[in-house]
Design an enzyme around this catalytic site. Sequence first.
Site, PDB file in Angstrom:
ATOM      1  N   GLY A  32     -19.291   4.695  19.997  1.00 38.75           N
ATOM      2  CA  GLY A  32     -20.641   5.126  20.323  1.00 38.75           C
ATOM      3  C   GLY A  32     -20.570   6.421  21.104  1.00 38.75           C
ATOM      4  N   TYR A  39     -10.336   1.275  16.560  1.00 38.57           N
ATOM      5  CA  TYR A  39      -9.738   1.566  15.260  1.00 38.57           C
ATOM      6  C   TYR A  39      -9.634   0.326  14.389  1.00 38.57           C
ATOM      7  CZ  TYR A  39      -8.829   6.199  17.037  1.00 38.57           C
ATOM      8  OH  TYR A  39      -9.003   7.461  17.535  1.00 38.57           O
ATOM      9  N   GLY A  91     -21.953  15.645  10.573  1.00 40.79           N
ATOM     10  CA  GLY A  91     -21.235  16.845  10.150  1.00 40.79           C
ATOM     11  C   GLY A  91     -21.160  16.971   8.646  1.00 40.79           C
ATOM     12  N   ASP A 117     -21.887   4.610  14.262  1.00 39.31           N
ATOM     13  CA  ASP A 117     -22.689   4.597  15.491  1.00 39.31           C
ATOM     14  C   ASP A 117     -24.173   4.364  15.236  1.00 39.31           C
ATOM     15  OD1 ASP A 117     -20.340   5.192  16.774  1.00 39.31           O
ATOM     16  OD2 ASP A 117     -20.814   7.294  17.137  1.00 39.31           O
TER      17      ASP A 117
END
Length: 440
Positions: A254, A363, A181, A210
């Site tokens: 993932g 996290y 993004g 990822d």
Amino acid sequence: MKSNQNFEIKFIGEPTYKSPLRLSKTKGDGVFNFINEEERLILNTSVSGFEQCIRDNKKPLSLEKAGPREKIYFDIKTTKAAIVTCGGLCPGINNVIQGLVMGLHYFYGVSEVIGIRYGYEGLNPKTKHEFVTLTPEKVKNIHEFGGTILGSSRGAQDVVEMVNTLEKNEINILFTIGGDGTLKGAYELTKEIEKRNLECVVVGIPKTIDNDIDLIDKSFGFETAFDVATPIIRDAHNEAVGAYNGISIVKLMGRDSGFIAASAALSMPVVNFVLVPEMEFELRGEKGFLSALKERLDSRNHIVIVVAEGAGQHLFDTDESNKTDASGNILHKDIGLLLKDKINEFFQEHDIPTTIKYIDPSYIIRSAPANANDRIFCNRLAHLAVHGAMNGKTGFVIGIVNNSFVHIPIAEVINKRKKIDLEGEFWYSVCESTGQLSLM
């Protein structure tokens, strides 16, 4: 010969200033060298790929080699650079920030470097996030910490407003650190800047835990991610063997690609099943996942399952509308909890007692500081991004391809995500390590 694709990097103008770096112009004299602008590296290094290009009368697809150039575009006395970090947290962001600041200051003497707070939000004047000044003194110790000292955010901002901010603050170089993004946003910024003919370049440093950025070998933070996950899997194995018919489920990050789950399982070979977004599997039936679990439990009395967060989404109710996060990514439903419930239900049906542990360290992993290899990698990415930017190149990402650092047009890495090849050697190694080839 014709070229079969355009991987050329754009300049905002002709580099005319002599680089302040004291490097050699020639090869073979035992010192570091400037990179010749014509120096390129072939993308497909196989002989068959090269022979196919000859048959098709096309040049092999090649990428521009990264590194310092003899001429630079910007006057170092007046150059102003900015750094922005976007998207989810990832090990190594602070290392990249540090590398950029140190490289700009010590290589080129750029004294004015600003940090943009909370991602692209910081370029939107409506958010009123103040800039921070970044100096070598300010960033000298940030490599010790995870997260990002600049803060981050998800979601698109108005491109026109963001470029207005860049123009108003006379920013010449914008380094964008982020994933898919963020790079799409950087691409739009590049186009708007080009339309206005501004003296500003945009450089992307791919950041995705990822490891799903297309074309590049790996992204920073990925190695730390499965490194941190490895002892967690070891502890999950201890939990599983510590109880009769113990089952441990570890969910790792993932969303669309299962590289973390697969790599962590390879590095800690106590895992019996790896489930990734690239594969489809059924729960019930003779060859279903639950039958494979029963077979494993009958023979060894414990199971360790590693599942990527995006795996098994086909098992959920497809009638539900797909919700997205601020970045436009589909919010996946919790496959870990679904597996826990379905496994528990299945073994109760068969009157088999089990102890199931579900662990989600996502996290913890993404907020960890980078390990030693990633620290080196982050610094090299940062320094090479600085060299490319100072040369006046724009709209590119710095990445490693075939173990060499290259410039890649942003437009070429945002078309699709990299995924595990389920017919490739890497996935076969995972299946051999887990033994799930014979069970599924």
